[in-house]
Design a protein around this motif. Structure first.
Motif, mmCIF file in Angstrom:
data_model
loop_
_atom_site.group_PDB
_atom_site.id
_atom_site.type_symbol
_atom_site.label_atom_id
_atom_site.label_comp_id
_atom_site.label_asym_id
_atom_site.label_seq_id
_atom_site.Cartn_x
_atom_site.Cartn_y
_atom_site.Cartn_z
ATOM 1 N N THR A 63 0.826 -1.205 0.000
ATOM 2 C CA THR A 63 0.000 0.000 0.000
ATOM 3 C C THR A 63 0.863 1.259 0.000
ATOM 4 O O THR A 63 0.595 2.224 -0.731
ATOM 5 C CB THR A 63 -0.934 0.010 1.225
ATOM 6 O OG1 THR A 63 -1.715 -1.189 1.219
ATOM 7 C CG2 THR A 63 -1.855 1.213 1.198
ATOM 8 N N ALA A 64 1.926 1.256 0.821
ATOM 9 C CA ALA A 64 2.829 2.408 0.863
ATOM 10 C C ALA A 64 3.549 2.589 -0.473
ATOM 11 O O ALA A 64 3.769 3.710 -0.932
ATOM 12 C CB ALA A 64 3.851 2.225 1.981
ATOM 13 N N ALA A 65 3.927 1.469 -1.103
ATOM 14 C CA ALA A 65 4.605 1.540 -2.402
ATOM 15 C C ALA A 65 3.708 2.194 -3.450
ATOM 16 O O ALA A 65 4.169 2.992 -4.276
ATOM 17 C CB ALA A 65 5.030 0.146 -2.859
ATOM 18 N N VAL A 66 2.409 1.852 -3.426
ATOM 19 C CA VAL A 66 1.469 2.470 -4.372
ATOM 20 C C VAL A 66 1.395 3.970 -4.128
ATOM 21 O O VAL A 66 1.395 4.771 -5.071
ATOM 22 C CB VAL A 66 0.069 1.828 -4.250
ATOM 23 C CG1 VAL A 66 -0.955 2.616 -5.070
ATOM 24 C CG2 VAL A 66 0.112 0.394 -4.727
ATOM 25 N N GLY A 67 1.345 4.358 -2.859
ATOM 26 C CA GLY A 67 1.301 5.782 -2.536
ATOM 27 C C GLY A 67 2.517 6.524 -3.052
ATOM 28 O O GLY A 67 2.404 7.612 -3.639
ATOM 29 N N ILE A 68 3.699 5.939 -2.877
ATOM 30 C CA ILE A 68 4.930 6.576 -3.357
ATOM 31 C C ILE A 68 4.972 6.573 -4.886
ATOM 32 O O ILE A 68 5.379 7.552 -5.512
ATOM 33 C CB ILE A 68 6.163 5.861 -2.772
ATOM 34 C CG1 ILE A 68 6.246 6.149 -1.269
ATOM 35 C CG2 ILE A 68 7.439 6.303 -3.469
ATOM 36 C CD1 ILE A 68 7.351 5.416 -0.554
ATOM 37 N N GLY A 69 4.522 5.472 -5.489
ATOM 38 C CA GLY A 69 4.489 5.413 -6.958
ATOM 39 C C GLY A 69 3.594 6.484 -7.544
ATOM 40 O O GLY A 69 3.929 7.112 -8.559
ATOM 41 N N LYS A 70 2.444 6.723 -6.893
ATOM 42 C CA LYS A 70 1.540 7.781 -7.360
ATOM 43 C C LYS A 70 2.198 9.158 -7.229
ATOM 44 O O LYS A 70 1.999 10.038 -8.066
ATOM 45 C CB LYS A 70 0.234 7.757 -6.574
ATOM 46 C CG LYS A 70 -0.604 6.500 -6.767
ATOM 47 C CD LYS A 70 -1.040 6.320 -8.205
ATOM 48 C CE LYS A 70 -1.892 5.071 -8.373
ATOM 49 N NZ LYS A 70 -2.212 4.804 -9.810
ATOM 50 N N SER B 105 17.009 7.081 -10.875
ATOM 51 C CA SER B 105 18.294 7.240 -10.195
ATOM 52 C C SER B 105 18.130 7.472 -8.693
ATOM 53 O O SER B 105 19.075 7.269 -7.928
ATOM 54 C CB SER B 105 19.075 8.398 -10.815
ATOM 55 O OG SER B 105 18.462 9.641 -10.531
ATOM 56 N N TRP B 106 16.935 7.896 -8.266
ATOM 57 C CA TRP B 106 16.671 8.111 -6.835
ATOM 58 C C TRP B 106 16.010 6.892 -6.185
ATOM 59 O O TRP B 106 15.670 6.932 -5.011
ATOM 60 C CB TRP B 106 15.720 9.310 -6.639
ATOM 61 C CG TRP B 106 16.203 10.587 -7.235
ATOM 62 C CD1 TRP B 106 17.501 10.967 -7.452
ATOM 63 C CD2 TRP B 106 15.386 11.671 -7.703
ATOM 64 N NE1 TRP B 106 17.553 12.205 -8.029
ATOM 65 C CE2 TRP B 106 16.266 12.673 -8.197
ATOM 66 C CE3 TRP B 106 14.021 11.896 -7.746
ATOM 67 C CZ2 TRP B 106 15.803 13.870 -8.734
ATOM 68 C CZ3 TRP B 106 13.560 13.088 -8.278
ATOM 69 C CH2 TRP B 106 14.443 14.063 -8.766
ATOM 70 N N LEU B 107 15.838 5.812 -6.945
ATOM 71 C CA LEU B 107 15.016 4.703 -6.484
ATOM 72 C C LEU B 107 15.560 4.034 -5.215
ATOM 73 O O LEU B 107 14.785 3.603 -4.358
ATOM 74 C CB LEU B 107 14.874 3.664 -7.601
ATOM 75 C CG LEU B 107 13.538 2.926 -7.666
ATOM 76 C CD1 LEU B 107 12.375 3.892 -7.659
ATOM 77 C CD2 LEU B 107 13.494 2.051 -8.894
ATOM 78 N N ASP B 108 16.870 3.942 -5.084
ATOM 79 C CA ASP B 108 17.446 3.324 -3.887
ATOM 80 C C ASP B 108 17.005 4.056 -2.626
ATOM 81 O O ASP B 108 16.641 3.447 -1.621
ATOM 82 C CB ASP B 108 18.977 3.313 -3.968
ATOM 83 C CG ASP B 108 19.495 2.290 -4.970
ATOM 84 O OD1 ASP B 108 18.740 1.338 -5.254
ATOM 85 O OD2 ASP B 108 20.615 2.449 -5.472
ATOM 86 N N THR B 109 17.042 5.385 -2.710
ATOM 87 C CA THR B 109 16.603 6.187 -1.558
ATOM 88 C C THR B 109 15.117 6.008 -1.310
ATOM 89 O O THR B 109 14.674 5.863 -0.163
ATOM 90 C CB THR B 109 16.909 7.674 -1.801
ATOM 91 O OG1 THR B 109 18.302 7.827 -2.024
ATOM 92 C CG2 THR B 109 16.488 8.521 -0.619
ATOM 93 N N VAL B 110 14.339 5.992 -2.379
ATOM 94 C CA VAL B 110 12.887 5.879 -2.243
ATOM 95 C C VAL B 110 12.504 4.550 -1.597
ATOM 96 O O VAL B 110 11.619 4.490 -0.732
ATOM 97 C CB VAL B 110 12.206 6.028 -3.624
ATOM 98 C CG1 VAL B 110 10.724 5.700 -3.539
ATOM 99 C CG2 VAL B 110 12.400 7.435 -4.157
ATOM 100 N N VAL B 111 13.174 3.473 -1.994
ATOM 101 C CA VAL B 111 12.841 2.147 -1.458
ATOM 102 C C VAL B 111 13.101 2.085 0.045
ATOM 103 O O VAL B 111 12.368 1.425 0.787
ATOM 104 C CB VAL B 111 13.615 1.048 -2.211
ATOM 105 C CG1 VAL B 111 13.448 -0.302 -1.517
ATOM 106 C CG2 VAL B 111 13.125 0.946 -3.641
#
Length: 449
Positions: free
Chosen positions: A51-58, A115-121
């Motif tokens: 659920t949190a991943a969907v929120g960040i993806g949006k 390129s920011w994906l590591d931080t986002v995860v």
């Protein structure tokens, strides 16, 4: 008794404004609802990380949407002006260049966000780093940015040449595809979180293909080897797109400051604010769609040098904003006791919601005028005024008003103060837009309609 030609002409302009704004609002509302639907589907998996991943993806997609919308609006304004001047042979070239620019912008944004994906995860906690599903979801979500950008741009090209219903059809193709494909991939094929990501890519490809087909049929798509034509086009749309994109960066500043103060009043107040945010998105989608809808109308009339018609369109837009705002205010003011009960808000949250719906929405009558001002600034190629007033709204129109509101009225005063300050800035913004239009002779009664 037959109506006079002037009155018939005025009714035609009114109809054009209403059709353009209503179809744009429906497009925006459909996208809002499908976002909520996707989140609801994923929440059924009972996995908080998903659920949190969907929120960040949006959120990542929203950033890209802002930039692509800026380009699409600017390009659509140029296309509308040339269509108004009768430069039909130039439109296929402009349409192809618009799609090319949107594709490049979307690709750059997707690459930067990747390129920011590591931080986002890491925001999702250690579980996300272990199973890797959330990372793959975000990677695929970034891919969907590109076809969705093409969908947005084709829809705006169709609005630019007076085809709002086809523009709505393109956006509805995206929304309906998402709504239908999501449950199949998430539940039937048991792809779960990854199903939501692949669904966005597939729906984006289907809708963009439909949009490109329609643009090819209605406008045409033609390239040019003359670098000067592309350079002039890029320079012109960048003068509008860059200020519009920078203006959107002001919103997180004001919201962050406001929500930081509101958070000190507890979870019930924050829950009420989350509900109010959804109500604003759905109830005022008409307002949020105004720049997308009105820029093609204003630009087309200016391209035809129909200054009298521009005045009529502007007046009708203001009347629509005030009439619609009064209707939404009345409905939510009557429904607010039921809303508080339906969403099980405790007394502090219910008190905030009542104050916002019964008092605060009055300020939105004036805030809605700011969206018209944005359309005027973009149509007249005075886009830096959009940036100027966005940052004035986020600073002088928010910070002191939040402080004063909290001091005298507590939690309700925070939001009412922000909206009061925003309403005053909106009045200054629409006043500036009218002043610029007057200076350009658009309010001269000698101008032909």
């Amino acid at each position: 008794m037959t109506s006079s030609p002037a009155r018939h002409h005025e009714r035609g302009i009114t109809r054009q404004v209403l059709v353009m704004t209503s179809t744009s609002a429906l497009s925006l509302l459909a996208l809002f609802l499908t976002d909520i639907l996707t989140l609801a589907y994923v929440s059924l998996l009972q996995d908080e990380t998903a659920t949190a991943a969907v929120g960040i993806g949006k959120t990542l997609s929203f950033i890209a949407t802002i930039l692509v919308t800026s380009v699409a609006l600017a390009a659509g304004s140029v296309v509308s002006q040339h269509a108004g001047r009768g430069h039909r042979r130039l439109l296929p070239l402009l349409a192809r260049q618009s799609l090319g620019v949107a594709l490049v912008v979307a690709g750059i944004v997707a690459a930067l966000e990747a390129s920011w994906l590591d931080t986002v995860v890491t925001w999702l906690g250690p579980e996300a780093g272990v199973d890797g599903t959330a990372r793959v979801y975000l990677q695929v979500t970034l891919l969907s940015i590109i076809p969705i950008a093409l969908t947005q741009t084709t829809a705006q090209m169709l609005r630019a040449v007076g085809e709002p219903r086809w523009a709505l059809a393109v956006v509805m193709a995206l929304a309906l595809s998402l709504a239908l494909i999501d449950p199949v991939l998430i539940f039937v094929l048991d792809l779960q979180l990854l199903g939501a990501a692949f669904s966005a890519v597939i729906a984006g490809c289907l809708a963009s293909a439909f949009g490109i087909w329609r643009v090819q049929r209605r406008i045409g798509l033609r390239g040019s080897r003359r670098r000067g034509v592309l350079s002039a086009f890029l320079a012109r749309i960048s003068r509008m797109a860059a200020p519009y994109a920078l203006a959107h960066l002001a919103t997180p500043v004001s919201l962050g400051f406001t929500l930081g103060h509101l958070a000190t009043y507890g979870v019930s107040v924050m829950a009420a604010m989350a509900l109010m945010d959804r109500l604003l998105q759905i109830g005022y989608s008409f307002y949020f769609a105004l720049p997308t809808a009105l820029v093609p109308v204003f630009s087309l009339l200016l391209g035809r040098h129909q200054r009298g018609a521009f005045r009529i369109a502007l007046r009708r837009a203001v009347q629509c904003v005030l009439g619609y705002g009064l209707a939404v205010w009345a409905v939510l003011a009557l429904m607010v006791p039921l809303l508080g009960a339906w969403f099980s808000l405790s007394p502090p949250g219910q008190a905030l919601l009542v104050d916002l719906c019964r008092i605060g929405l009055g300020f939105w009558l004036l805030i809605g005028l700011d969206f018209i001002a944005v359309a005027v600034f973009l149509s007249l190629e005075r886009a830096w005024w959009v940036t100027f007033y966005a940052w004035i709204r986020a600073t002088a129109g928010t910070l002191p008003w939040v402080w004063l509101g909290e001091k005298f009225f507590g939690a309700s005063g925070i939001m009412l103060g922000m909206w009061c300050g925003n309403a005053l800035v909106a009045m200054a913004s629409i006043g500036t837009a009218i002043w610029i239009a007057r200076r350009q002779g658009l309010f001269s009664h000698k101008a032909r309609a």
